[in-house]
Write a protein that holds these residues in place. Structure first.
Motif, PDB file in Angstrom:
ATOM      1  N   LEU A  27       0.818  -1.216   0.000  1.00  0.00           N
ATOM      2  CA  LEU A  27       0.000   0.000   0.000  1.00  0.00           C
ATOM      3  C   LEU A  27       0.850   1.264   0.000  1.00  0.00           C
ATOM      4  O   LEU A  27       0.518   2.246  -0.665  1.00  0.00           O
ATOM      5  CB  LEU A  27      -0.931   0.008   1.215  1.00  0.00           C
ATOM      6  N   ASP A  28       1.949   1.261   0.752  1.00  0.00           N
ATOM      7  CA  ASP A  28       2.739   2.477   0.926  1.00  0.00           C
ATOM      8  C   ASP A  28       3.789   2.700  -0.156  1.00  0.00           C
ATOM      9  O   ASP A  28       4.283   3.822  -0.300  1.00  0.00           O
ATOM     10  CB  ASP A  28       3.437   2.453   2.293  1.00  0.00           C
ATOM     11  N   TYR A  29       4.139   1.660  -0.895  1.00  0.00           N
ATOM     12  CA  TYR A  29       5.212   1.825  -1.869  1.00  0.00           C
ATOM     13  C   TYR A  29       4.756   1.569  -3.312  1.00  0.00           C
ATOM     14  O   TYR A  29       4.367   2.521  -3.993  1.00  0.00           O
ATOM     15  CB  TYR A  29       6.423   0.982  -1.464  1.00  0.00           C
ATOM     16  N   PRO A  30       4.775   0.341  -3.832  1.00  0.00           N
ATOM     17  CA  PRO A  30       4.428   0.183  -5.252  1.00  0.00           C
ATOM     18  C   PRO A  30       3.016   0.652  -5.608  1.00  0.00           C
ATOM     19  O   PRO A  30       2.822   1.307  -6.635  1.00  0.00           O
ATOM     20  CB  PRO A  30       4.607  -1.314  -5.506  1.00  0.00           C
ATOM     21  N   LEU A  31       2.032   0.361  -4.762  1.00  0.00           N
ATOM     22  CA  LEU A  31       0.663   0.755  -5.092  1.00  0.00           C
ATOM     23  C   LEU A  31       0.458   2.256  -4.943  1.00  0.00           C
ATOM     24  O   LEU A  31      -0.148   2.904  -5.805  1.00  0.00           O
ATOM     25  CB  LEU A  31      -0.337  -0.001  -4.215  1.00  0.00           C
ATOM     26  N   ALA A  32       0.955   2.825  -3.839  1.00  0.00           N
ATOM     27  CA  ALA A  32       0.779   4.265  -3.610  1.00  0.00           C
ATOM     28  C   ALA A  32       1.424   5.082  -4.724  1.00  0.00           C
ATOM     29  O   ALA A  32       0.821   6.024  -5.258  1.00  0.00           O
ATOM     30  CB  ALA A  32       1.376   4.651  -2.258  1.00  0.00           C
ATOM     31  N   PHE A  33       2.645   4.714  -5.105  1.00  0.00           N
ATOM     32  CA  PHE A  33       3.336   5.486  -6.139  1.00  0.00           C
ATOM     33  C   PHE A  33       2.823   5.152  -7.538  1.00  0.00           C
ATOM     34  O   PHE A  33       2.943   5.970  -8.452  1.00  0.00           O
ATOM     35  CB  PHE A  33       4.843   5.277  -6.021  1.00  0.00           C
ATOM     36  N   ALA A  34       2.236   3.962  -7.695  1.00  0.00           N
ATOM     37  CA  ALA A  34       1.594   3.651  -8.975  1.00  0.00           C
ATOM     38  C   ALA A  34       0.426   4.590  -9.221  1.00  0.00           C
ATOM     39  O   ALA A  34       0.122   4.946 -10.372  1.00  0.00           O
ATOM     40  CB  ALA A  34       1.113   2.198  -8.989  1.00  0.00           C
ATOM     41  N   MET A  35      -0.226   5.020  -8.143  1.00  0.00           N
ATOM     42  CA  MET A  35      -1.362   5.932  -8.277  1.00  0.00           C
ATOM     43  C   MET A  35      -0.960   7.277  -8.867  1.00  0.00           C
ATOM     44  O   MET A  35      -1.809   8.006  -9.394  1.00  0.00           O
ATOM     45  CB  MET A  35      -2.028   6.149  -6.912  1.00  0.00           C
ATOM     46  N   LEU A  36       0.327   7.617  -8.799  1.00  0.00           N
ATOM     47  CA  LEU A  36       0.788   8.860  -9.425  1.00  0.00           C
ATOM     48  C   LEU A  36       0.538   8.827 -10.927  1.00  0.00           C
ATOM     49  O   LEU A  36       0.412   9.864 -11.571  1.00  0.00           O
ATOM     50  CB  LEU A  36       2.277   9.078  -9.143  1.00  0.00           C
ATOM     51  N   GLY A  37       0.468   7.612 -11.468  1.00  0.00           N
ATOM     52  CA  GLY A  37       0.206   7.458 -12.897  1.00  0.00           C
ATOM     53  C   GLY A  37      -1.169   7.949 -13.313  1.00  0.00           C
ATOM     54  O   GLY A  37      -1.423   8.166 -14.506  1.00  0.00           O
ATOM     55  N   LEU A  38      -2.057   8.152 -12.344  1.00  0.00           N
ATOM     56  CA  LEU A  38      -3.383   8.697 -12.652  1.00  0.00           C
ATOM     57  C   LEU A  38      -3.289  10.115 -13.203  1.00  0.00           C
ATOM     58  O   LEU A  38      -4.269  10.651 -13.723  1.00  0.00           O
ATOM     59  CB  LEU A  38      -4.268   8.686 -11.396  1.00  0.00           C
ATOM     60  N   ALA A  39      -2.102  10.705 -13.093  1.00  0.00           N
ATOM     61  CA  ALA A  39      -1.885  12.031 -13.681  1.00  0.00           C
ATOM     62  C   ALA A  39      -2.120  12.012 -15.185  1.00  0.00           C
ATOM     63  O   ALA A  39      -2.346  13.057 -15.802  1.00  0.00           O
ATOM     64  CB  ALA A  39      -0.475  12.529 -13.373  1.00  0.00           C
ATOM     65  N   GLY A  40      -2.075  10.811 -15.768  1.00  0.00           N
ATOM     66  CA  GLY A  40      -2.361  10.687 -17.190  1.00  0.00           C
ATOM     67  C   GLY A  40      -3.782  11.085 -17.546  1.00  0.00           C
ATOM     68  O   GLY A  40      -4.098  11.323 -18.723  1.00  0.00           O
ATOM     69  N   MET A  41      -4.649  11.197 -16.556  1.00  0.00           N
ATOM     70  CA  MET A  41      -6.029  11.619 -16.781  1.00  0.00           C
ATOM     71  C   MET A  41      -6.141  13.119 -17.027  1.00  0.00           C
ATOM     72  O   MET A  41      -7.225  13.632 -17.314  1.00  0.00           O
ATOM     73  CB  MET A  41      -6.898  11.220 -15.576  1.00  0.00           C
ATOM     74  N   ALA A  42      -5.028  13.834 -16.911  1.00  0.00           N
ATOM     75  CA  ALA A  42      -5.046  15.289 -17.130  1.00  0.00           C
ATOM     76  C   ALA A  42      -5.525  15.635 -18.531  1.00  0.00           C
ATOM     77  O   ALA A  42      -6.076  16.711 -18.768  1.00  0.00           O
ATOM     78  CB  ALA A  42      -3.657  15.873 -16.893  1.00  0.00           C
ATOM     79  N   GLY A  43      -5.328  14.706 -19.483  1.00  0.00           N
ATOM     80  CA  GLY A  43      -5.758  14.942 -20.852  1.00  0.00           C
ATOM     81  C   GLY A  43      -7.260  15.068 -20.997  1.00  0.00           C
ATOM     82  O   GLY A  43      -7.755  15.535 -22.029  1.00  0.00           O
TER      83      GLY A  43
END
Length: 212
Positions: free
Chosen positions: A114-130
């Motif tokens: 939760l605190d490492y691979p999954l939490a930082f994977a959520m940063l990829g949601l920035a792709g929704m900025a489009g």
């Protein structure tokens, strides 16, 4: 009926939450039509390296984990902005593993996820900025990606770090305040830097190279 839910172990809730997040992450990644090119791999490596270097510039470190850094999330946000949610999540997860290696502290395997691979994977949601107007650039993605990381950190805080809550304070409030204390300033720093014309132009150029 609801009393039975209260009897379920917090670890079980953590496993369920982690599985749901992993499932959503895999669904997004497997449905991504973006093909990895040499340039894309090079940009991914560059963004991860830059994020990792910036993560060492800590403005404040929290006692149970989490830090305010010099916009260490911004390179991952920019990669996701350029190449989309799926690739952004993969790069974010890779960066999260490096973050774990940097600190190497966890209290439970599910908490580690939760605190490492999954939490930082959520940063990829920035792709929704489009999905938003171009006048906002990457800023909506920064907000969404930070919120995604906050949700993972919040779940971890409630389930695994609730014992640190001050006596009499609701653990939900404690987890929200604790994680918001470093993630909100971190997001603000990213937004301020992303608003600088040169950085904004760099994000646009990276997005154009990624054929966003």
């Amino acid at each position: 009926m609801f009393s039975k839910f209260a009897e379920i172990s917090p670890v079980v809730w953590a496993i369920v939450a982690a599985l749901v997040i992993v499932g959503l992450m895999l669904f997004v990644i497997t449905n991504s039509k973006k093909k990895w090119t040499v340039r894309m791999i090079a940009n991914a490596a560059l963004c991860i390296a830059l994020a990792f270097i910036l993560s060492y510039i800590r403005l404040y470190k929290m006692p149970q984990g989490g830090s305010i850094t010099l916009a260490s999330m911004l390179p991952i946000f920019m990669f996701a902005y350029a190449y989309g949610v799926g690739p952004g999540m993969l790069v974010g997860a890779a960066y999260g593993i490096l973050q774990f290696i940097q600190d190497a502290y966890f209290v439970h395997p599910i908490e580690l996820l939760l605190d490492y691979p999954l939490a930082f994977a959520m940063l990829g949601l920035a792709g929704m900025a489009g999905m938003f107007s171009d006048q906002w650039g990457i800023i909506p993605g920064i907000v969404i990606g930070t919120l995604g990381r906050f949700i993972c950190a919040f779940l971890s805080g409630v389930i695994f770090f609730g014992m640190y809550a001050p006596e009499g304070q609701n653990v939900l409030v404690y987890a929200a305040v604790y994680n918001g204390f470093y993630l909100i300033p971190e997001a603000v720093i990213c937004i301020v830097l992303a608003s600088i014309p040169q950085v904004r132009q760099l994000a646009k150029q990276l997005a154009m190279s990624g054929d966003r």
